[in-house]
Design a protein around this motif. Structure first.
Motif, PDB file in Angstrom:
ATOM      1  N   LEU A   1       4.777   5.474  -5.465  1.00  0.00           N
ATOM      2  CA  LEU A   1       5.088   5.380  -6.890  1.00  0.00           C
ATOM      3  C   LEU A   1       4.039   6.047  -7.774  1.00  0.00           C
ATOM      4  O   LEU A   1       4.368   6.787  -8.712  1.00  0.00           O
ATOM      5  CB  LEU A   1       5.230   3.902  -7.296  1.00  0.00           C
ATOM      6  N   PHE A   2       2.765   5.764  -7.489  1.00  0.00           N
ATOM      7  CA  PHE A   2       1.714   6.224  -8.401  1.00  0.00           C
ATOM      8  C   PHE A   2       0.912   7.410  -7.843  1.00  0.00           C
ATOM      9  O   PHE A   2       0.427   8.231  -8.620  1.00  0.00           O
ATOM     10  CB  PHE A   2       0.774   5.056  -8.720  1.00  0.00           C
ATOM     11  N   GLY A   3       0.799   7.478  -6.498  1.00  0.00           N
ATOM     12  CA  GLY A   3       0.065   8.584  -5.905  1.00  0.00           C
ATOM     13  C   GLY A   3       0.901   9.842  -5.839  1.00  0.00           C
ATOM     14  O   GLY A   3       0.533  10.888  -6.379  1.00  0.00           O
ATOM     15  N   LYS A   4       2.079   9.736  -5.214  1.00  0.00           N
ATOM     16  CA  LYS A   4       2.929  10.905  -5.021  1.00  0.00           C
ATOM     17  C   LYS A   4       3.740  11.241  -6.275  1.00  0.00           C
ATOM     18  O   LYS A   4       3.758  12.402  -6.729  1.00  0.00           O
ATOM     19  CB  LYS A   4       3.877  10.649  -3.855  1.00  0.00           C
ATOM     20  N   MET A   5       4.407  10.192  -6.870  1.00  0.00           N
ATOM     21  CA  MET A   5       5.335  10.477  -7.967  1.00  0.00           C
ATOM     22  C   MET A   5       4.661  10.409  -9.340  1.00  0.00           C
ATOM     23  O   MET A   5       5.224  10.877 -10.340  1.00  0.00           O
ATOM     24  CB  MET A   5       6.510   9.494  -7.923  1.00  0.00           C
ATOM     25  N   GLY A   6       3.467   9.811  -9.405  1.00  0.00           N
ATOM     26  CA  GLY A   6       2.719   9.787 -10.656  1.00  0.00           C
ATOM     27  C   GLY A   6       3.395   9.025 -11.772  1.00  0.00           C
ATOM     28  O   GLY A   6       3.308   9.409 -12.946  1.00  0.00           O
TER      29      GLY A   6
ATOM     30  N   GLN B   1      -6.280  -0.501  -3.791  1.00  0.00           N
ATOM     31  CA  GLN B   1      -4.847  -0.228  -3.669  1.00  0.00           C
ATOM     32  C   GLN B   1      -4.198  -0.234  -5.048  1.00  0.00           C
ATOM     33  O   GLN B   1      -4.688  -0.858  -5.985  1.00  0.00           O
ATOM     34  CB  GLN B   1      -4.180  -1.296  -2.791  1.00  0.00           C
ATOM     35  N   TRP B   2      -3.050   0.469  -5.128  1.00  0.00           N
ATOM     36  CA  TRP B   2      -2.263   0.418  -6.354  1.00  0.00           C
ATOM     37  C   TRP B   2      -1.612  -0.954  -6.482  1.00  0.00           C
ATOM     38  O   TRP B   2      -1.129  -1.534  -5.498  1.00  0.00           O
ATOM     39  CB  TRP B   2      -1.170   1.482  -6.325  1.00  0.00           C
ATOM     40  N   ALA B   3      -1.603  -1.493  -7.705  1.00  0.00           N
ATOM     41  CA  ALA B   3      -0.948  -2.780  -7.944  1.00  0.00           C
ATOM     42  C   ALA B   3       0.559  -2.583  -7.977  1.00  0.00           C
ATOM     43  O   ALA B   3       1.065  -1.695  -8.670  1.00  0.00           O
ATOM     44  CB  ALA B   3      -1.425  -3.371  -9.272  1.00  0.00           C
ATOM     45  N   THR B   4       1.277  -3.387  -7.183  1.00  0.00           N
ATOM     46  CA  THR B   4       2.743  -3.275  -7.134  1.00  0.00           C
ATOM     47  C   THR B   4       3.387  -4.658  -7.267  1.00  0.00           C
ATOM     48  O   THR B   4       4.343  -4.988  -6.570  1.00  0.00           O
ATOM     49  CB  THR B   4       3.199  -2.625  -5.806  1.00  0.00           C
ATOM     50  N   SER B   5       2.833  -5.469  -8.176  1.00  0.00           N
ATOM     51  CA  SER B   5       3.380  -6.803  -8.377  1.00  0.00           C
ATOM     52  C   SER B   5       4.785  -6.726  -8.957  1.00  0.00           C
ATOM     53  O   SER B   5       5.233  -5.655  -9.412  1.00  0.00           O
ATOM     54  CB  SER B   5       2.492  -7.607  -9.326  1.00  0.00           C
ATOM     55  N   ALA B   6       5.486  -7.861  -8.964  1.00  0.00           N
ATOM     56  CA  ALA B   6       6.838  -7.903  -9.513  1.00  0.00           C
ATOM     57  C   ALA B   6       6.846  -7.464 -10.973  1.00  0.00           C
ATOM     58  O   ALA B   6       7.746  -6.735 -11.415  1.00  0.00           O
ATOM     59  CB  ALA B   6       7.405  -9.314  -9.378  1.00  0.00           C
ATOM     60  N   GLN B   7       5.813  -7.885 -11.746  1.00  0.00           N
ATOM     61  CA  GLN B   7       5.761  -7.527 -13.161  1.00  0.00           C
ATOM     62  C   GLN B   7       5.617  -6.013 -13.339  1.00  0.00           C
ATOM     63  O   GLN B   7       6.253  -5.415 -14.204  1.00  0.00           O
ATOM     64  CB  GLN B   7       4.602  -8.266 -13.842  1.00  0.00           C
TER      65      GLN B   7
ATOM     66  N   LYS C   1       0.838  -1.210   0.000  1.00  0.00           N
ATOM     67  CA  LYS C   1       0.000   0.000   0.000  1.00  0.00           C
ATOM     68  C   LYS C   1       0.866   1.250   0.000  1.00  0.00           C
ATOM     69  O   LYS C   1       0.675   2.167  -0.812  1.00  0.00           O
ATOM     70  CB  LYS C   1      -0.936  -0.005   1.204  1.00  0.00           C
ATOM     71  N   GLN C   2       1.824   1.303   0.939  1.00  0.00           N
ATOM     72  CA  GLN C   2       2.675   2.493   1.022  1.00  0.00           C
ATOM     73  C   GLN C   2       3.523   2.641  -0.244  1.00  0.00           C
ATOM     74  O   GLN C   2       3.720   3.768  -0.735  1.00  0.00           O
ATOM     75  CB  GLN C   2       3.574   2.415   2.254  1.00  0.00           C
ATOM     76  N   LEU C   3       3.992   1.539  -0.768  1.00  0.00           N
ATOM     77  CA  LEU C   3       4.810   1.579  -1.979  1.00  0.00           C
ATOM     78  C   LEU C   3       3.992   2.117  -3.154  1.00  0.00           C
ATOM     79  O   LEU C   3       4.458   2.975  -3.919  1.00  0.00           O
ATOM     80  CB  LEU C   3       5.331   0.177  -2.297  1.00  0.00           C
ATOM     81  N   GLY C   4       2.753   1.631  -3.291  1.00  0.00           N
ATOM     82  CA  GLY C   4       1.895   2.103  -4.377  1.00  0.00           C
ATOM     83  C   GLY C   4       1.586   3.573  -4.265  1.00  0.00           C
ATOM     84  O   GLY C   4       1.566   4.316  -5.264  1.00  0.00           O
TER      85      GLY C   4
END
Length: 994
Positions: A651-656, A667-673, A645-648
């Motif tokens: 990456l996508f919330g703060k840094m866009g 939640q933002w998807a942060t899978s290995a792929q 959650k925090q990673l997503g």
């Protein structure tokens, strides 16, 4: 109409017809035609006979290529039991039985020959080819010319001045795979074999013949054999001078005494006998004028109206004046009704007929399956009827019954899933469906757990195990188990060796691989509609979980005896299905042997160096901490890198960053792929997060966890292998998983360095080189790949040269890397998008690469299309050994799922065939090492690699034995078109052995 016997002489022309090959050719031509023409009105199959008669009539009337015979012999194989089986018992041993509908047509072919005024020729102990060779010699010595009517390559050795072969037209000339009629003389033999006819036997002796189970010399194909024979003159000359061969692999193979023996045996198998004492003299083969009346009587009985009219018109006869031969009317009961449209098997590319479809009707294997199902359905499951064996006398009664029957279902109950550390609590037996017992040995009284008190009503463990040992080691009693490897290991700890045995889990895996799981509970539901008592119902779960040794004996009896009962029922059903579906050989050669092999490997275990792992854990922790600090700096704030959650949000919330997608939970998807895709775009933060995840996973999964798996009794790590976990036959490893240690990263390779040999020993790693590409070259018949493997060329450089038109010498490593990515990607059905990501190139460029690849190697596209079509038609694809891999979702209405399954159907035969090959090697390895007097022990299997431990002083002797077994693993079932290559090295740890 008959003619007086006369020996052939100068000016005569002798036709020798290979009748046996004609029979099969006529059958496979007939099944391509309208089914209405393939049956008589009484449902007798006659399609092959009809086509055979057409050819026979044309040959008698018109001859061949404008030449009419003065002598005509139609020659058959009398049986499969020729003298060659005395030389080499496996000769032709793997050939499937003929198609069911062809069997009643065999005798009719001979009747047809007589009806046309000829004499069918056959002779015990000799094949048709030997009789043809003998007649040929006699005719040539008499000055006559000879035409051999056949397409059989074995007969090409007979071609010489005055002797040619005629290959008749094959089916509809517009159909794919058909051939026009053609003459075969010395030039055509040279084109096919690369040698003149007198050297064909020597080439075949080296190359072998998978069709007839002629072994040949492993790793030598026809092209290589031709090169060697042309250089050294003949087989004897080659073997005498084999030490001069420059190529190391060829030299090693042809100086190996075992291979020399195989070559000489193979020569005896392929060389035709030309001095048979003939029971039918050549004088009796005088070609008659057509016996029109006899032919019409036969043809009317067969109901071949068109040919009947044609012969009658030519002879000026009235068909109505000639009675049908009533002796050929066969009662209706002798044949099953013909279907409106009968789908039939087609011959494979090498001309071998496939196994027939499952026969139906009373007494057939499929009828037996239905009978077994009905019998089992009539016997209810009654857990209350199972017996608790509380005395040795009662146990003796069950053992006596097992010996009377010759089989017994057997299961163990223990305190742990780790068979090597489990305590045996009891065992169950079943001898008839519905009749089973449980023998309690070590159930503890809950009221006295710490004192070790035993529940009353149990059998003396030591005495019971003595009796059980006699039963489980009795060679006259088959032991039946479900996932028997576990029970074998448990019994091994009691110094009991279970043999012989059957495993119902593996039997199910063979007949239904890919159709579902093969656990006992699921199989019981699937086949019997019965849900067995669940383990949780007996032992509880979560906080209320108890050991089986704390279960009451009454409850344990219901649970354990039911397992044995279900196992026996599964065996009765699945054994019948193996026979009915023609899969017995797959089970016997690829599955059953592995139970004992893997049990031995698991019990041996492998040593690890705890100090190395501890040091690596420290290094990984430091590197991860450094990466974490860099990640925080790049992100501009501190956060939990391990929190998706925090990673997503970062990456996508703060840094866009691009490509952000949310999961159903919001939640933002942060899978290995996702992270790897971002890293491939050159984004530094995702790249470091990927590196951090890899390091922390290595630390938690391996460097921290591996020491916890060390068995306190052996001091070694013992992984567990699953035989029936994948659709393709690949083994999987767990507790711990030693097959997923990453070897492409430096950190992963460091972990392998912690797997060490015992003092005074070395670890040997033996790895197949590019086995899946070799299998691809075999199944797709790619000439460029085949030649490259035969010549030992760098396959990736060759591919790059073919695709991009660059020379192999001095090739840019980047170009080779791209070709390598395509080579391996094609096996897995890679898309342009996937290849673009892998090579970091535009999608259009990747698509162009793939297109060019298929243009250069069109056979691969043909193979891929063929596999998809087979999977859609049958619901399964097969390995080169016949293992079936089912893909039920091939008919999915979801396009994405269907496309995914199609890609699987392309890869499965390749990966599955590679898996079958290493299984065959593993099943032979222990015996080969023992025969060589070596002490090496097989410890691990990691897909295409086997790991051994051997005394230092035996390493040099062990390496070639291991390599030979692995390289010859496909034999004698199959001679691959490309040689298998194994790289074997020894060192003090696993990593250094690579």
């Amino acid at each position: 109409m008959t003619s007086a016997p006369r020996a052939p002489g100068k000016g005569d022309h002798v036709f020798l017809v290979d009748g046996s090959s004609f029979i099969f050719r006529a059958y496979f031509q007939s099944i391509n035609q309208d089914a209405r023409y393939n049956y008589r009105s009484d449902r007798l199959p006659t399609g092959a006979v009809r086509l055979f008669c057409n050819v026979l009539h044309k040959m008698i009337k018109e001859g061949v290529m404008g030449i009419k015979p003065t002598h005509l012999g139609i020659i058959f194989d009398k049986s499969e039991d020729s003298f060659r089986k005395e030389i080499y018992p496996p000769y032709k041993g793997h050939r499937p039985p003929p198609p069911e509908e062809l069997v009643p047509q065999f005798p009719l072919m001979r009747v047809a020959v007589r009806a046309f005024g000829l004499k069918p020729v056959e002779q015990a102990r000799y094949e048709a080819d030997d009789l043809i060779a003998t007649y040929c010699d006699i005719a040539v010595k008499a000055g006559a010319d000879v035409t051999i009517v056949s397409a059989d390559k074995d007969l090409m050795q007979l071609i010489r001045p005055g002797v040619v072969m005629f290959d008749p037209a094959s089916g509809d000339q517009k159909a794919k795979g058909s051939r026009p009629e053609r003459l075969i003389a010395e030039a055509e033999v040279l084109e096919k074999f690369g040698v003149t006819p007198d050297k064909v036997v020597d080439v075949q002796a080296l190359a072998g013949d998978s069709t007839d189970n002629v072994p040949g010399v492993p790793g030598i194909g026809v092209k290589t054999a031709a090169q060697l024979i042309n250089e050294y003159g003949d087989l004897d000359g080659l073997l005498a001078r084999a030490g001069e061969i420059k190529q190391p692999k060829r030299r090693e193979s042809l100086t190996d005494p075992e291979n020399v023996k195989l070559a000489r045996i193979s020569r005896e198998l392929v060389k035709l006998v030309s001095d048979v004492t003939l029971e039918t003299p050549i004088e009796e083969l005088i070609a008659p004028g057509l016996d029109a009346r006899g032919a019409i009587a036969f043809l009317k009985a067969m109901e071949f109206s068109t040919l009947t009219r044609r012969i009658a018109e030519d002879a000026g006869l009235d068909v109505a004046d000639i009675e049908a031969d009533e002796t050929l009317k066969i009662p209706d009961s002798d044949f099953s009704p013909a279907p409106a449209r009968t789908p039939s098997p087609r011959p494979s590319a090498d001309g071998v007929s496939p196994a027939p479809a499952v026969a139906t009707g009373a007494g057939t294997p499929s009828a037996v399956v239905e009978s077994v199902k009905a019998r089992l359905a009539a016997i209810p499951f009654d857990t209350g009827s199972y017996e608790t064996v509380a005395s040795l006398e009662a146990l003796d009664g069950w053992i006596v019954r097992a010996r009377e029957l010759g089989y017994v279902a057997f299961d163990t109950e223990t305190t742990s899933l780790d068979a090597l550390q489990a305590d045996l609590v009891g065992f169950s037996l079943s001898v008839e469906p519905g009749k089973a017992c449980y023998v309690p040995l070590r159930h503890r009284d809950k009221a006295d757990l710490f004192g070790g008190g035993m529940m009353p009503g149990q059998v003396d463990a030591a005495e019971a195990l003595t009796r059980l040992k006699d039963l489980l080691e009795d060679p006259g009693v088959l032991k039946i188990g479900q996932n028997l490897k576990y029970d074998t290991l448990v019994m091994g700890e009691q110094a009991i060796k279970v043999a012989p045995y059957d495993d119902t889990m593996l039997m199910s895996y063979v007949v239904d691989g890919g159709r579902g799981n093969h656990g006992m509970d699921e199989l019981s539901l699937r086949h019997f509609g019965h849900k067995p008592i669940a383990f949780s119902e007996v032992c509880g779960s979560g906080k209320s979980l108890i050991g089986f040794d704390q279960v009451t004996i009454e409850r344990a009896t219901a649970y354990a005896a039911e397992d044995a009962d279900v196992t026996l029922r599964l065996w009765l059903l699945l054994k019948a299905r193996l026979v009915a579906e023609g899969l017995v050989n797959i089970y016997e050669t690829l599955e059953r042997p592995l139970v004992a092999v893997l049990a031995n490997m698991e019990s041996r275990g492998i040593m690890i160096d705890r100090q190395i792992l501890a040091r690596l854990s420290g290094e990984f922790a430091q590197s991860a901490a450094r990466l974490e600090a860099e990640i925080h700096e790049l992100a501009g704030e501190t956060f939990n890198v391990g929190s998706p959650k925090q990673l997503g949000d970062i990456l996508f919330g703060k840094m866009g960053l691009p490509g952000g997608k949310k999961t159903p939970t919001g939640q933002w998807a942060t899978s290995a792929q996702v992270l790897e895709d971002l890293a491939d775009q050159g984004l530094e933060l995702p790249r470091r997060i990927v590196a951090w995840r890899q390091l922390t996973k290595l630390k938690s999964t391996y460097t921290d966890a591996l020491p916890t798996y060390v068995n306190p009794k052996s001091g070694r790590v013992h992984t567990s292998y699953s035989l029936a976990a994948t659709t393709t036959g690949r083994l999987s490893s767990s507790e711990p998983n030693l097959q997923n240690i990453p070897v492409r990263t430096e950190e992963g390779r460091k972990i392998r360095s912690a797997f060490i040999s015992a003092p005074g020993a070395k670890l040997i790693s033996a790895d197949y080189s590019q086995i899946e590409l070799r299998v691809l070259a075999h199944v797709a018949e790619i000439p460029q790949l085949t030649k490259a493997f035969e010549d030992g060329v760098d396959i990736h450089a060759m591919t790059a040269s073919e695709m991009f038109g660059v020379p192999v010498a001095g090739m840019d490593p980047l170009v080779r890397r791209r070709a390598k990515a395509i080579n391996f990607g094609i096996i897995y059905g890679i898309s342009a998008f996937g290849l673009a990501n892998q090579l970091s190139i535009p999608r259009e460029e990747a698509g162009a690469y793939i297109k060019r690849y298929f243009e250069r190697f069109p056979g691969i596209r043909d193979y891929m299309d063929r596999m998809k079509a087979e999977c859609r038609a049958n619901g399964y694809v097969e390995t080169i050994f016949g293992r079936k891999m089912h893909f039920p979702a091939i008919d999915s209405k979801n396009p994405s799922e269907r496309a995914f399954v199609e890609r699987q159907s392309i890869n499965a035969p390749i990966q599955g065939s590679a898996s079958d090959i290493i299984r065959r090697a593993m099943s032979r390895m222990d015996a080969a090492l023992a025969k060589a007097g070596l002490s090496a022990r097989m410890l691990l299997q990691v897909h295409d690699e086997l790991v051994f431990e051997a005394p230092e002083e035996e390493v040099e002797a062990t390496l070639p034995v291991i390599s030979k077994v692995m390289e010859q693993a496909a034999l004698p079932a199959l001679q691959l078109k490309v040689p298998l290559q194994v790289e074997a090295r020894a060192a003090s740890n696993w990593e250094e052995a690579h």
